[in-house]
Scaffold this motif. Structure first.
Motif, PDB file in Angstrom:
ATOM      1  N   LYS A  20       0.841  -1.126   0.167  1.00 11.28           N
ATOM      2  CA  LYS A  20       0.003   0.080   0.186  1.00 11.28           C
ATOM      3  C   LYS A  20       1.077   1.259  -0.140  1.00 11.28           C
ATOM      4  O   LYS A  20       0.616   2.311  -0.437  1.00 11.28           O
ATOM      5  CB  LYS A  20      -0.807  -0.018   1.202  1.00 11.28           C
ATOM      6  CG  LYS A  20      -1.997  -1.037   1.088  1.00 11.28           C
ATOM      7  CD  LYS A  20      -3.069  -0.678   2.248  1.00 11.28           C
ATOM      8  CE  LYS A  20      -4.242  -1.751   2.062  1.00 11.28           C
ATOM      9  NZ  LYS A  20      -5.132  -1.686   3.118  1.00 11.28           N
ATOM     10  N   SER A  21       1.969   1.190   0.494  1.00 12.19           N
ATOM     11  CA  SER A  21       2.736   2.430   0.686  1.00 12.19           C
ATOM     12  C   SER A  21       3.436   2.639  -0.666  1.00 12.19           C
ATOM     13  O   SER A  21       3.926   3.803  -0.999  1.00 12.19           O
ATOM     14  CB  SER A  21       4.209   2.371   1.765  1.00 12.19           C
ATOM     15  OG  SER A  21       4.814   1.153   1.234  1.00 12.19           O
ATOM     16  N   GLU A  22       3.450   1.862  -1.672  1.00  9.37           N
ATOM     17  CA  GLU A  22       4.082   1.863  -2.940  1.00  9.37           C
ATOM     18  C   GLU A  22       2.960   2.450  -4.019  1.00  9.37           C
ATOM     19  O   GLU A  22       3.064   2.750  -5.083  1.00  9.37           O
ATOM     20  CB  GLU A  22       4.500   0.754  -3.419  1.00  9.37           C
ATOM     21  CG  GLU A  22       5.773   0.322  -2.670  1.00  9.37           C
ATOM     22  CD  GLU A  22       6.278  -1.153  -2.926  1.00  9.37           C
ATOM     23  OE1 GLU A  22       7.616  -1.434  -2.836  1.00  9.37           O
ATOM     24  OE2 GLU A  22       5.432  -2.053  -3.369  1.00  9.37           O
ATOM     25  N   LEU A  23       1.577   2.393  -3.580  1.00  8.62           N
ATOM     26  CA  LEU A  23       0.446   2.887  -4.373  1.00  8.62           C
ATOM     27  C   LEU A  23       0.596   4.196  -5.000  1.00  8.62           C
ATOM     28  O   LEU A  23       0.497   4.349  -6.029  1.00  8.62           O
ATOM     29  CB  LEU A  23      -0.960   2.601  -3.618  1.00  8.62           C
ATOM     30  CG  LEU A  23      -2.029   2.867  -4.411  1.00  8.62           C
ATOM     31  CD1 LEU A  23      -2.023   1.918  -5.477  1.00  8.62           C
ATOM     32  CD2 LEU A  23      -3.506   2.971  -3.664  1.00  8.62           C
TER      33      LEU A  23
END
Length: 171
Positions: A73-76
């Protein structure tokens, strides 16, 4: 021996990629006479999709198992930014090709070196050597000179502007 074969295969793929990249501008310039830049960018993506389907089929036949990590999710936000920029870059490329010559566009491709180095410096905190700074300066200077269509009137080339924007977008 296996490592040497992988190196030779990698070199062959690199040469093939460079050759295909080199013929991109002249062929795209020809095709732009028959379709608008945004439609042409769409066809480039369709071609890339067909190529990836071909690669996926080969991997499936050879039962190649990918050892890739899943996206988190942090790479979204980075993934979304990459997708948006990846859509804008070919559109800028094709608008640039529409307004400039294929030869000028091919020479302006050298600005990709500058864009890559600056992105590496700013985003990844890479160190840039003195020699590379000189290269960046001269490539930027030559691209600046190429961006003017007529030196006597100093008329700016919008095609060069779009083409350079494509490199700054990271593609």
């Amino acid at each position: 021996m296996e490592t040497e074969q992988k190196i030779k295969k990698g070199i062959s793929f690199a040469i093939l990629a460079a050759a295909l990249y080199a013929i991109n501008a002249p062929f795209s310039k020809i095709l732009l006479e028959f379709m608008p830049p945004t439609l042409m960018a769409g066809f480039l993506y369709v071609g890339a999709g067909v190529g990836m389907i071909f690669i996926a089929l080969i991997r499936k036949i050879k039962k190649y198992e990918a050892k890739e990590l899943k996206l988190t999710k942090s790479e979204l936000p980075y993934t979304i930014a990459m997708i948006v920029l990846d859509i804008a870059a070919p559109i800028c490329l094709l608008f640039g090709l529409n307004y400039t010559t294929a030869a000028n566009a091919s020479l302006l491709n050298n600005f990709e070196i500058v864009a890559t180095a600056i992105i590496a410096l700013m985003v990844f905190k890479e160190k840039i050597s003195t020699r590379l700074w000189f290269g960046i300066f001269f490539v930027t200077l030559s691209c600046g000179i190429l961006s003017f269509e007529d030196v006597s009137s100093l008329r700016f080339s919008y095609g060069s502007f779009f083409f350079t924007c494509r490199h700054l977008l990271g593609i």
